[in-house]
Structures are given as C-alpha cells and as structure tokens.
Enzyme design. Structure first.
Site, PDB file in Angstrom:
ATOM      1  N   ARG A  98       0.882  -1.182   0.000  1.00 56.74           N
ATOM      2  CA  ARG A  98       0.000   0.000   0.000  1.00 56.74           C
ATOM      3  C   ARG A  98       0.914   1.225   0.000  1.00 56.74           C
ATOM      4  O   ARG A  98       1.731   1.393   0.908  1.00 56.74           O
ATOM      5  CB  ARG A  98      -0.897   0.004   1.244  1.00 56.74           C
ATOM      6  CG  ARG A  98      -1.628   1.321   1.429  1.00 56.74           C
ATOM      7  CD  ARG A  98      -2.729   1.261   2.463  1.00 56.74           C
ATOM      8  NE  ARG A  98      -3.876   0.536   1.955  1.00 56.74           N
ATOM      9  CZ  ARG A  98      -5.097   0.603   2.492  1.00 56.74           C
ATOM     10  NH1 ARG A  98      -5.317   1.376   3.538  1.00 56.74           N
ATOM     11  NH2 ARG A  98      -6.094  -0.090   1.970  1.00 56.74           N
ATOM     12  N   HIS A 125      -7.435   0.789  -6.437  1.00 55.10           N
ATOM     13  CA  HIS A 125      -7.657  -0.085  -5.265  1.00 55.10           C
ATOM     14  C   HIS A 125      -8.352  -1.360  -5.761  1.00 55.10           C
ATOM     15  O   HIS A 125      -9.524  -1.604  -5.477  1.00 55.10           O
ATOM     16  CB  HIS A 125      -8.501   0.660  -4.225  1.00 55.10           C
ATOM     17  CG  HIS A 125      -8.459   0.064  -2.846  1.00 55.10           C
ATOM     18  ND1 HIS A 125      -7.673  -1.018  -2.514  1.00 55.10           N
ATOM     19  CD2 HIS A 125      -9.111   0.411  -1.704  1.00 55.10           C
ATOM     20  CE1 HIS A 125      -7.847  -1.311  -1.227  1.00 55.10           C
ATOM     21  NE2 HIS A 125      -8.726  -0.461  -0.720  1.00 55.10           N
ATOM     22  N   GLN A 128     -10.206  -4.015  -3.424  1.00 54.40           N
ATOM     23  CA  GLN A 128     -11.490  -3.526  -2.913  1.00 54.40           C
ATOM     24  C   GLN A 128     -12.579  -3.638  -3.982  1.00 54.40           C
ATOM     25  O   GLN A 128     -13.669  -4.127  -3.712  1.00 54.40           O
ATOM     26  CB  GLN A 128     -11.344  -2.068  -2.450  1.00 54.40           C
ATOM     27  CG  GLN A 128     -12.639  -1.479  -1.917  1.00 54.40           C
ATOM     28  CD  GLN A 128     -13.057  -2.087  -0.586  1.00 54.40           C
ATOM     29  OE1 GLN A 128     -12.314  -2.042   0.367  1.00 54.40           O
ATOM     30  NE2 GLN A 128     -14.237  -2.660  -0.526  1.00 54.40           N
ATOM     31  N   ASP A 217     -17.258   6.797  -1.202  1.00 60.14           N
ATOM     32  CA  ASP A 217     -15.977   6.716  -0.495  1.00 60.14           C
ATOM     33  C   ASP A 217     -15.746   8.099   0.118  1.00 60.14           C
ATOM     34  O   ASP A 217     -16.467   9.059  -0.198  1.00 60.14           O
ATOM     35  CB  ASP A 217     -14.871   6.345  -1.517  1.00 60.14           C
ATOM     36  CG  ASP A 217     -13.498   6.163  -0.893  1.00 60.14           C
ATOM     37  OD1 ASP A 217     -13.414   6.002   0.333  1.00 60.14           O
ATOM     38  OD2 ASP A 217     -12.503   6.189  -1.647  1.00 60.14           O
ATOM     39  N   CYS A 256     -16.707   1.378   0.842  1.00 60.18           N
ATOM     40  CA  CYS A 256     -15.504   0.566   1.064  1.00 60.18           C
ATOM     41  C   CYS A 256     -14.970   0.716   2.488  1.00 60.18           C
ATOM     42  O   CYS A 256     -14.208  -0.126   2.939  1.00 60.18           O
ATOM     43  CB  CYS A 256     -14.434   0.933   0.043  1.00 60.18           C
ATOM     44  SG  CYS A 256     -13.875   2.641   0.147  1.00 60.18           S
ATOM     45  N   ARG A 284     -13.726  -8.905   1.780  1.00 60.93           N
ATOM     46  CA  ARG A 284     -12.313  -8.640   1.477  1.00 60.93           C
ATOM     47  C   ARG A 284     -11.483  -9.889   1.784  1.00 60.93           C
ATOM     48  O   ARG A 284     -10.605 -10.277   1.017  1.00 60.93           O
ATOM     49  CB  ARG A 284     -11.774  -7.461   2.320  1.00 60.93           C
ATOM     50  CG  ARG A 284     -12.356  -6.097   1.989  1.00 60.93           C
ATOM     51  CD  ARG A 284     -11.946  -5.591   0.626  1.00 60.93           C
ATOM     52  NE  ARG A 284     -10.510  -5.501   0.443  1.00 60.93           N
ATOM     53  CZ  ARG A 284      -9.752  -4.480   0.832  1.00 60.93           C
ATOM     54  NH1 ARG A 284     -10.286  -3.443   1.424  1.00 60.93           N
ATOM     55  NH2 ARG A 284      -8.452  -4.466   0.593  1.00 60.93           N
TER      56      ARG A 284
END
Ligand code: CP
Ligand code: NVA
Length: 297
Positions: A98, A125, A128, A217, A256, A284
């Site tokens: 990340r 991402h 996700q 988001d 998310c 996830r």
C-alpha cells in the site's frame, strides 16, 4: 509469475475462478496451500481492513506474514525501490504493497521476482473493487446488465470501478463535482476498450435515478488531509442520504470504509445499509484468499 496491480491484470475467466474460490473459502476458511510461504506487507499508509484481512487470510491458508510500516524499512530513508524489491524477492514469496504513487508499485514489481499485490495506491484499489463486485453479485444475483453508481471523488476507488468495465458488462455512472474527475487515461481506455458503459456526470441526482447499487468513499483520501475542509464544501451536494436515495428504486448502498458519517453518507443511511456494507468488508477476506490462490497455487 504474475502481479496484481490492476483489475485488468486478470481475465474475466480468471476473475470468475477467483470468485468461485472465494465462495469456497467463505465456507471452508482453512487450508495449507500457502504452507512454508512468507509474505511481506509494506504499508506506507494506514489500514484496518486490508492489512488485517490479508494477514488473517494468509495465516488461515497456512502462510506467514511480516508487516513493514513506513517507519520500519530503509525505504523511508531513501533506499531505492529497485534494491528493496530485489532484496525482498530473495526472502519472501510475495509482497503486498500500500503506497502513494502508482509508479512506486510499478517500479517495485518491475524488479520483483515474486508476485506483488496492490493493497491501494493513489490511482487504484483493485482488491477492494473486485470485492465490491463479488458483493453486488452476492446480493443482486449478477452485475451484468445492472446499473451501478459511484458518487464522490474521482479517486482510486472510482478509477478501479471504471477499470472494472473492461471485464464486466454493466452501466457505471460516475458522479463527481467539477474539478474532481477520475483519471483521464483510465476513462479513455475504458471508453475505448471497455465492455460496459461509462456515464460521467456532475449532477448528484444521476447517482440515484435508475440504479441498482450506489457506492461512495471518503471525500478526502489518505494523503489529502490538508484539503479536507475545502473538499467538504465542494462535495456537500454529493452525499448519500435518505432524500437522495428515495430517487432510486430500492438501490443498495455500498461503502468501502472507513466512512466519514455526516459527509459522504449520513449515519441513518449508513445504518440502514449496514448489512451490505459489513458483508462487503467481510468479503475482502474471502476474495483476497481467492486472489492469493490464483497467484500462488
Ligand atoms: N477499504 C479499505 O481498504 O480499508 P483500509 O484502509 O482499512 O484497509
Ligand atoms: N480513497 C480512500 C480509500 C480508502 C480505503 C483513500 O485512498 O484513502
């Protein structure tokens, strides 16, 4: 040997296999197919879901993990990415990263002789959004032929949703204030080569009318903390709330997480959709185990 930096890195058939395996792991969490394998998790930004779901998932599959925050490695002191990558390839079996710029993970993977997985960059991402699609299929039966909206910032999440149109045939409405557009290259590529349909709009109502699921988001992503106040003003009409949602025909709401309640979504609407949002968070774990299976089995 393959990396997973973007949804495009898997074919549609491979994604179907990942989803099938994710369903299997949801019912049968433990296996030993990662036995004797060790994974480095390099996280230059905070994380709750991604870190914990990868660490737990790898351990449930018999593997081991080493967590490296940006305080811990020589990367923060300027050691070259290419050197770090070549060294870690000699110790571990896979690297989960990340970071900020997408160029960082691209550079790392160029030099890595073990698979690299994108755990979020400023641009994308993919873990996700694959999970979000899996969750939509779980609740709505399919994503093909559905209309999905993403309301808010043209950020890593919106970009990965646009990339998903390269692999799934659905209509995606991206709704954002002027000045907060998604990545131009990703939009152009998806419009040219995508199998689904992309609609871009600056009208918040478009995110709710004739849609099956609404996604959002945060308005200020990690690394944009300084812009948070300015963004609150620019995004104030782009909120998911009961009034906006009543324009839709029973659309489900996904987020998310982490959520900033009172900003991109009201507490009331969040709680009414908690069953979808927390299933999404749980998934996830299962979908990432499917991704690990695809890359390492
Ligand atoms: N959704 C998501 O990636 O959450 P974290 O930042 O907690 O990993
Ligand atoms: N766009 C958000 C996603 C967090 C999971 C961020 O990058 O901070």
């Amino acid at each position: 040997m393959k990396h997973f930096l973007s949804i495009e890195d898997f074919t549609r058939d491979e994604i179907e296999e990942i989803f099938e395996k994710a369903h299997f792991f949801k019912k049968n969490p433990y296996s030993n197919f990662l036995q004797n394998k060790t994974f480095a998790l390099i996280f230059e930004k905070p994380s709750t879901r991604t870190r914990v779901s990868f660490e737990v998932g790898i351990k449930q599959l018999g593997g081991d993990t080493i967590f490296i925050s940006n305080r811990d490695s020589q990367l923060a002191r300027g050691e070259e990415i290419s050197d770090t990558s070549r060294v870690l390839s000699r110790y571990v079996d896979g690297v989960i990263i990340r970071t900020f710029g997408h160029n960082i993970i691209e550079e790392f993977s160029k030099f890595s002789t073990v698979p690299v997985i994108n755990a979020l960059t400023d641009l994308r991402h993919p873990c996700q959004v694959l999970t979000d699609i899996f969750t939509i299929i779980e609740f709505l039966g399919d994503i093909e032929g559905k209309t999905i909206s993403f309301i808010g910032d043209g950020n890593n999440m919106m970009n990965s949703w646009i990339t998903a149109l390269m692999r799934f045939n659905f209509t995606l409405k991206c709704v954002f204030p002027k000045g907060f557009e998604p990545d131009k290259n990703i939009v152009e590529k998806s419009q040219k080569e995508g199998i689904g349909k992309l609609i871009l709009s600056n009208n918040p109502e478009d995110a709710f009318i004739d849609v099956d699921a609404v996604n959002t988001d945060v308005w200020a992503s990690m690394g944009q903390e300084d812009e948070a106040e300015k963004r609150k003003n620019a995004f104030k009409d782009f909120q998911i709330n009961e009034k906006n949602l009543s324009l839709s025909n029973n659309a489900i709401v996904l987020h998310c997480l982490p959520a900033h309640k009172g900003e991109e979504i009201t507490k009331e609407t969040f709680e009414k959709n908690a069953k979808y949002i927390f299933a999404q968070a749980e998934n996830r774990l299962h979908v990432q185990k499917g991704i690990l299976w695809k890359l390492f089995s």
